[in-house]
Structure formats: structure tokens, C-alpha cells
Scaffold this motif. Structure first.
Motif, PDB file in Angstrom:
ATOM      1  N   GLN A   1       6.350  -2.779  -2.651  1.00  0.00           N
ATOM      2  CA  GLN A   1       6.316  -3.103  -4.188  1.00  0.00           C
ATOM      3  C   GLN A   1       4.801  -3.261  -4.635  1.00  0.00           C
ATOM      4  O   GLN A   1       4.324  -2.831  -5.481  1.00  0.00           O
ATOM      5  N   VAL A   2       3.891  -4.121  -3.965  1.00  0.00           N
ATOM      6  CA  VAL A   2       2.712  -4.363  -4.008  1.00  0.00           C
ATOM      7  C   VAL A   2       1.739  -3.230  -4.027  1.00  0.00           C
ATOM      8  O   VAL A   2       0.812  -2.851  -4.968  1.00  0.00           O
TER       9      VAL A   2
ATOM     10  N   ARG B   1       2.749  -2.924   6.987  1.00  0.00           N
ATOM     11  CA  ARG B   1       4.345  -2.412   7.108  1.00  0.00           C
ATOM     12  C   ARG B   1       4.463  -1.984   8.540  1.00  0.00           C
ATOM     13  O   ARG B   1       5.546  -2.250   8.957  1.00  0.00           O
TER      14      ARG B   1
ATOM     15  N   ARG C   1       2.771 -13.000   4.836  1.00  0.00           N
ATOM     16  CA  ARG C   1       2.838 -13.485   3.504  1.00  0.00           C
ATOM     17  C   ARG C   1       1.210 -13.854   2.882  1.00  0.00           C
ATOM     18  O   ARG C   1       1.588 -13.379   1.520  1.00  0.00           O
TER      19      ARG C   1
ATOM     20  N   VAL D   1      12.115  -8.791   4.072  1.00  0.00           N
ATOM     21  CA  VAL D   1      11.787  -9.068   2.721  1.00  0.00           C
ATOM     22  C   VAL D   1      10.154  -8.908   2.590  1.00  0.00           C
ATOM     23  O   VAL D   1       9.722  -8.164   1.552  1.00  0.00           O
ATOM     24  N   LEU D   2       9.412  -9.229   3.331  1.00  0.00           N
ATOM     25  CA  LEU D   2       7.891  -9.097   3.442  1.00  0.00           C
ATOM     26  C   LEU D   2       7.712  -7.621   3.470  1.00  0.00           C
ATOM     27  O   LEU D   2       6.558  -7.045   2.688  1.00  0.00           O
TER      28      LEU D   2
ATOM     29  N   ARG E   1       8.428  -6.216   0.074  1.00  0.00           N
ATOM     30  CA  ARG E   1       7.307  -6.738  -0.960  1.00  0.00           C
ATOM     31  C   ARG E   1       6.143  -6.221  -0.995  1.00  0.00           C
ATOM     32  O   ARG E   1       5.542  -5.794  -1.740  1.00  0.00           O
TER      33      ARG E   1
ATOM     34  N   ILE F   1      -0.329 -10.602   1.552  1.00  0.00           N
ATOM     35  CA  ILE F   1       0.355  -9.818   0.400  1.00  0.00           C
ATOM     36  C   ILE F   1       0.334 -10.750  -0.960  1.00  0.00           C
ATOM     37  O   ILE F   1      -0.195  -9.972  -1.967  1.00  0.00           O
ATOM     38  N   GLN F   2       0.126 -11.790  -0.940  1.00  0.00           N
ATOM     39  CA  GLN F   2      -0.133 -12.586  -1.929  1.00  0.00           C
ATOM     40  C   GLN F   2      -1.676 -12.402  -2.485  1.00  0.00           C
ATOM     41  O   GLN F   2      -2.014 -12.508  -3.428  1.00  0.00           O
TER      42      GLN F   2
ATOM     43  N   GLU G   1      -1.822  -9.378  -4.283  1.00  0.00           N
ATOM     44  CA  GLU G   1      -1.090  -9.560  -5.625  1.00  0.00           C
ATOM     45  C   GLU G   1      -2.495  -9.972  -6.459  1.00  0.00           C
ATOM     46  O   GLU G   1      -2.621  -9.540  -7.651  1.00  0.00           O
TER      47      GLU G   1
END
Length: 225
Positions: free
Chosen positions: A123-124, A54, A23, A116-117, A120, A26-27, A30
């Protein structure tokens, strides 16, 4: 509340720590995408790093999945809790069922967080690629300095500096010649004129004799005797 057994399970505990790291990564990606100071090289690396993340999620999820299936199987063997009008089961069975239900809910929740990660991160990756495309498009339409707006003014601006440098070099050479003596300095000044005078005096003498007219030979005949 998660069951105590699930909370102390090494696999479940390690997976929970991995969730926090994934998490955070990924943040961080972003934030890099949103930061205009991020270089193109960093944007290019983000998709590769997140694709690796992933794959890690897939591998770790596959390792934890058997723990969930094991608890579900044990819970299924216990069967559902008896109804109110059914005979009461032992406290030990009831407690075991409750613990397994909590463990199943805890592990299943962590696997869903991983899913979910995973989405996500994808998407990133798309955001990073889109940011690179936007930068490339902006670079195509960015005005390029032309001869009149940039190059010519710069050349005109540096022209006086070039003249100053030329005169400074000439002054330095004259000063150097002067320091070696007035005679040497005079010779340096007279040498070009002397060379020109010598060339004007000796050049005609060095001209080829073929340029002078040649008289044809006169042959005497017998009648002239």
C-alpha cells in the motif's frame, strides 16, 4: 503469554526482531511520502526499497513456517485434552500440550504480523507512486514565467547596471592611457582623424585607371596622304 521455548527459539527471536525493523522502515517511508520536502529521487527510491523488503518478508516467513508446522504436528500427536468425564491424563502430557499450544499461537501470530506488513508495504508503494504522479501533474499546470512577466522586467532592471559597467570600463581605459602620458593620450585621440584624412587624400589616386575615358585610336588611310 507466549511459551518460554518459543521465546528463546533463535529463529523465532530473530523473526521478532525483523518484524520491528520492517515496521519501522514502513513507517519511515510513510513519513517521507507525507513530507513535502522529500525529493522526487527519494520518492522514486521508496517503491524499490519496499519491494525488496516484501521479498525479504517472503523469504523469512518461509524459513519460520517449518517451525510452526513442526509444533502443530507434535500437538496433533498429543491429541485434544480429555473431556471432564474422561480419564485424567498425566500432568506432563497436559503441560506439554499447553506449551505447544502457546508456541503455535505465538509463531502463528508473528507470521500473521508479517503478512500484515507485507500488505502494508504494498500500500505504501502505491502511495509513493501516486505522490510522484501528483507532483508530475502539478508541474504540468504550474504557470511558466513568460517574456513580459519575468524575462523583460529582469532585462530592464539590469540595463542600468550594464551602462554603468560600460562607462566604468571606458573610464578605466582613459585613466590607463592618461597614466602613460599626455602625448600617448593625444595620439590615441588624433589617430582616428588622421586615418580618415589619409584615406580621403590617397583613395582617389589608388582608383583603377580603367575609370578614366580612353580615346579610340585614329588610323590614317591612303587617301589622306
Amino acid at each position: 503469554m507466549p511459551a518460554e521455548a518459543a521465546a528463546t527459539d533463535p529463529d523465532v527471536l530473530a523473526f521478532s526482531e525483523k518484524l520491528d525493523r520492517w515496521r519501522a522502515k514502513i513507517q519511515a517511508a510513510e513519513r517521507e511520502i507525507a513530507d513535502s520536502a522529500t525529493t522526487d529521487e527519494d520518492l522514486r527510491n521508496i517503491p524499490d526499497e519496499l519491494e525488496e523488503l516484501r521479498q525479504t518478508i517472503i523469504d523469512r516467513r518461509a524459513k519460520l513456517r517449518p517451525s510452526l508446522e513442526d509444533r502443530r504436528e507434535r500437538l496433533a500427536k498429543l491429541g485434544p485434552a480429555p473431556k471432564d468425564d474422561a480419564p485424567r491424563e498425566s500432568d506432563e502430557i497436559a503441560e506439554q500440550r499447553k506449551q505447544l499450544e502457546e508456541e503455535v499461537a505465538d509463531i502463528d501470530g508473528k507470521l500473521k504480523q508479517a503478512d500484515v506488513l507485507f500488505v502494508r508495504a504494498g500500500q505504501v508503494i502505491d502511495q509513493a507512486n501516486e505522490a510522484r504522479r501528483d507532483r508530475f501533474t502539478d508541474s504540468l499546470f504550474r504557470p511558466v514565467p513568460n517574456l513580459y512577466s519575468s524575462i523583460l522586467p529582469t532585462a530592464l532592471e539590469t540595463l542600468p547596471q550594464q551602462f554603468v559597467r560600460i562607462f566604468a570600463e571606458a573610464e578605466e581605459r582613459i585613466a590607463e592611457a592618461w597614466s602613460k602620458g599626455v602625448l600617448v593620450f593625444g595620439l590615441l585621440l588624433i589617430a582616428p582623424f588622421g586615418a580618415a584624412f589619409a584615406a580621403s587624400r590617397f583613395a582617389p589616386r589608388l582608383a583603377p585607371s580603367a575609370s578614366r575615358p580612353v580615346k579610340p585610336p585614329v588610323f590614317r588611310t591612303g587617301a589622306s596622304r
